[in-house]
Design a protein around this motif. Structure first.
Motif, PDB file in Angstrom:
ATOM      1  N   GLN A   1       0.829  -1.205   0.000  1.00 20.09           N
ATOM      2  CA  GLN A   1       0.000   0.000   0.000  1.00 20.09           C
ATOM      3  C   GLN A   1       0.860   1.249   0.000  1.00 20.09           C
ATOM      4  OE1 GLN A   1      -3.168  -1.881   3.055  1.00 20.09           O
ATOM      5  NE2 GLN A   1      -3.345   0.294   2.770  1.00 20.09           N
TER       6      GLN A   1
ATOM      7  N   VAL B   1      -5.260  -4.562  -1.893  1.00 17.70           N
ATOM      8  CA  VAL B   1      -5.741  -4.482  -3.284  1.00 17.70           C
ATOM      9  C   VAL B   1      -6.292  -3.084  -3.573  1.00 17.70           C
ATOM     10  CG1 VAL B   1      -7.388  -5.396  -4.953  1.00 17.70           C
ATOM     11  CG2 VAL B   1      -6.211  -6.953  -3.384  1.00 17.70           C
ATOM     12  N   VAL B   2      -7.060  -2.555  -2.629  1.00 19.69           N
ATOM     13  CA  VAL B   2      -7.613  -1.203  -2.800  1.00 19.69           C
ATOM     14  C   VAL B   2      -6.489  -0.192  -2.960  1.00 19.69           C
ATOM     15  CG1 VAL B   2      -8.987   0.614  -1.724  1.00 19.69           C
ATOM     16  CG2 VAL B   2      -9.690  -1.771  -1.488  1.00 19.69           C
TER      17      VAL B   2
ATOM     18  N   VAL C   1      -3.396  -0.623  -4.021  1.00 21.38           N
ATOM     19  CA  VAL C   1      -2.687  -0.782  -5.291  1.00 21.38           C
ATOM     20  C   VAL C   1      -3.447  -0.114  -6.429  1.00 21.38           C
ATOM     21  CG1 VAL C   1      -1.981  -2.457  -7.034  1.00 21.38           C
ATOM     22  CG2 VAL C   1      -1.462  -2.872  -4.619  1.00 21.38           C
ATOM     23  N   PHE C   2      -4.718  -0.444  -6.563  1.00 20.35           N
ATOM     24  CA  PHE C   2      -5.509   0.132  -7.646  1.00 20.35           C
ATOM     25  C   PHE C   2      -5.692   1.648  -7.479  1.00 20.35           C
ATOM     26  CE2 PHE C   2      -6.675  -4.312  -8.320  1.00 20.35           C
ATOM     27  CZ  PHE C   2      -6.680  -4.380  -9.705  1.00 20.35           C
ATOM     28  N   ALA C   3      -5.841   2.092  -6.234  1.00 17.80           N
ATOM     29  CA  ALA C   3      -6.004   3.527  -5.998  1.00 17.80           C
ATOM     30  C   ALA C   3      -4.749   4.292  -6.394  1.00 17.80           C
ATOM     31  CB  ALA C   3      -6.338   3.779  -4.529  1.00 17.80           C
TER      32      ALA C   3
ATOM     33  N   VAL D   1      -2.413   3.495  -8.600  1.00 15.25           N
ATOM     34  CA  VAL D   1      -2.302   3.536 -10.059  1.00 15.25           C
ATOM     35  C   VAL D   1      -3.298   4.533 -10.642  1.00 15.25           C
ATOM     36  CG1 VAL D   1      -2.586   2.199 -12.182  1.00 15.25           C
ATOM     37  CG2 VAL D   1      -1.426   1.183 -10.211  1.00 15.25           C
ATOM     38  N   ALA D   2      -4.514   4.532 -10.113  1.00 18.40           N
ATOM     39  CA  ALA D   2      -5.545   5.442 -10.618  1.00 18.40           C
ATOM     40  C   ALA D   2      -5.193   6.892 -10.324  1.00 18.40           C
ATOM     41  CB  ALA D   2      -6.889   5.080  -9.984  1.00 18.40           C
TER      42      ALA D   2
ATOM     43  N   PHE E   1     -13.978   5.536  -6.350  1.00 13.82           N
ATOM     44  CA  PHE E   1     -13.401   4.193  -6.183  1.00 13.82           C
ATOM     45  C   PHE E   1     -13.037   3.858  -4.741  1.00 13.82           C
ATOM     46  CE2 PHE E   1      -9.468   1.622  -5.918  1.00 13.82           C
ATOM     47  CZ  PHE E   1     -10.046   0.390  -6.213  1.00 13.82           C
TER      48      PHE E   1
END
Length: 431
Positions: free
Chosen positions: A236, A376-377, A379-381, A383-384, A412
């Protein structure tokens, strides 16, 4: 005794008070460098890999059978004391190694960012080297302070951090008033390091000696007891760097130090308010951890909801007041208004940050149970955040960065956090 929550709040407020002096005694370019240095220093949380939080939580779980004696030392069953000693030694060893890595990487990266921003160096590079070296030492000693909070000494830790923040702020103010410019950060870091050393080796020496010099429990190890939780926080942390630190670096390299300075100053205000608001939750993390260790589900849930409500309301009131003040400055003090982001950009940042009270609250209650559900949240956050900021910054400048943060957070991260909380409640907080 003063409530530890308000001590934490005053600690955050002392940071906000430095803003007028930054505006008054640093020119636009040095303002950009000032916030670049702070952003690089803030990345040390990545190198620590969440170990401070893990240490606090694990110490809280062991503390239910321990106490502080009259002479200031830790007393209680030998088995629990041995586990606490092992936890603290693992934390100190890992953080010392992490500080060396941080020092090396930060110096290389910071120098390259200054080159990319086309800054006329002068003695800026030397100042940056010294500042980062001092902050690396502060990082090591801070790992020991985290133990105090985990040992149900939240009030004592809050008093220390208040003193450290006030001393650091006063040192920064005096240095700025004396015309030291960007070198003021070196004086501030030095005062913070001295405060930490005095607290550990003089003020609470019996406490730390009884914890760190006792016989450790060799059953515990970093690999089996820390790493399974820590790698998730570390992952994270990597992607958290793609939010505010990356925004600052992006603004500095793409828009120049002046525009970067505007973003940095506004973020300092916004994150200062956020920090003040989140004390309602952060001050209760050790308490929630001990309740979780006892299995008191109903009390954990009630206490968490109460503190979350306080945090959201307080943050909303403060952000509203800041926007009102910004509108007044825009009308009567144009020279100062040109040193911060406009009302649109600020409102977007505030909108995204308001949602962080709930997000932080969910993360806190989950971690109080020695779990991590945001990998997971995160990681995607990350990148976004970075992708959206890069895409929008080229055509919209700092407005694009603020818009990227608000959209990703509200569309998100907030819904994902709600999903995590529902799953956690069904699994651990319902009888």
């Amino acid at each position: 005794m003063l409530n530890s929550l308000w001590l934490r709040a005053w600690q955050g407020a002392s940071v906000l008070i430095t803003i007028p002096l930054v505006l008054r005694y640093l020119d636009a370019e040095n303002q950009g460098l000032y916030y670049l240095f702070l952003s690089v220093a803030s990345t040390q949380s990545f190198f620590e890999m969440g170990l401070g939080l893990i240490t606090t939580i694990r110490a809280s779980h062991e503390w239910i059978g321990l106490r502080v004696a009259v002479d200031g030392s830790v007393q209680g069953p030998q088995r629990m004391r041995a586990k606490l000693t092992k936890i603290c030694r693992i934390s100190l060893t890992f953080t010392s190694a992490a500080a060396l890595v941080f020092l090396t990487v930060a110096i290389i990266a910071g120098t390259r960012f200054m080159d990319a921003g086309a800054v006329s160096h002068g003695d800026h590079v030397t100042v940056f080297f010294i500042y980062i070296a001092l902050m690396s030492c502060v990082m090591v000693l801070s790992s020991m302070i985290a133990v105090v909070e985990g040992c149900n000494q939240v009030g004592a830790a809050a008093i220390f951090r208040l003193i450290q923040s006030v001393v650091g702020a006063i040192t920064l103010w005096l240095a700025l008033l004396q015309g030291c410019g960007i070198q003021s950060l070196v004086f501030q870091a030095t005062s913070s390091l001295i405060c930490s050393a005095i607290y550990i080796f003089l003020w609470r020496r019996r406490f730390f000696a009884s914890v760190y010099l006792s016989e450790p429990d060799d059953v515990l190890s970093w690999k089996t007891d820390f790493f399974p939780h820590q790698w998730r926080l570390a992952t994270q942390s990597i992607f958290n760097l793609l939010a505010f630190p990356f925004f600052q670096f992006l603004s500095f390299t793409a828009l120049g130090p002046v525009e970067s300075g505007k973003l940095g100053l506004t973020l300092q205000i916004a994150l200062g308010v956020q920090g003040l608001s989140l004390v309602f939750i952060s001050a209760k993390v050790p308490h929630l951890s001990m309740l979780a260790a006892r299995g008191d589900r109903d009390l954990v849930r009630r206490e968490w909801r109460r503190q979350l409500a306080k945090s959201v309301v307080f943050m909303l009131v403060c952000f509203s007041a800041c926007l009102l003040a910004l509108g007044m400055i825009a009308r009567g003090y144009e020279s100062y208004y040109l040193r911060v982001l406009g009302i649109r950009e600020t409102a977007l940042l505030f909108g995204g940050l308001l949602a962080t009270a709930y997000i932080y609250g969910v993360a806190s209650i989950v971690r109080a149970h020695k779990m991590e559900r945001f990998t997971v949240v995160g990681v995607f956050a990350g990148v976004a955040y970075s992708s959206a900021a890069v895409a929008l910054c080229g055509s919209m400048g700092n407005l694009g960065i603020a818009l990227a943060y608000a959209l990703v957070t509200l569309l998100f991260v907030l819904p994902a956090s709600r999903y995590v909380m529902k799953a956690f409640e069904a699994e651990h907080l319902r009888a």
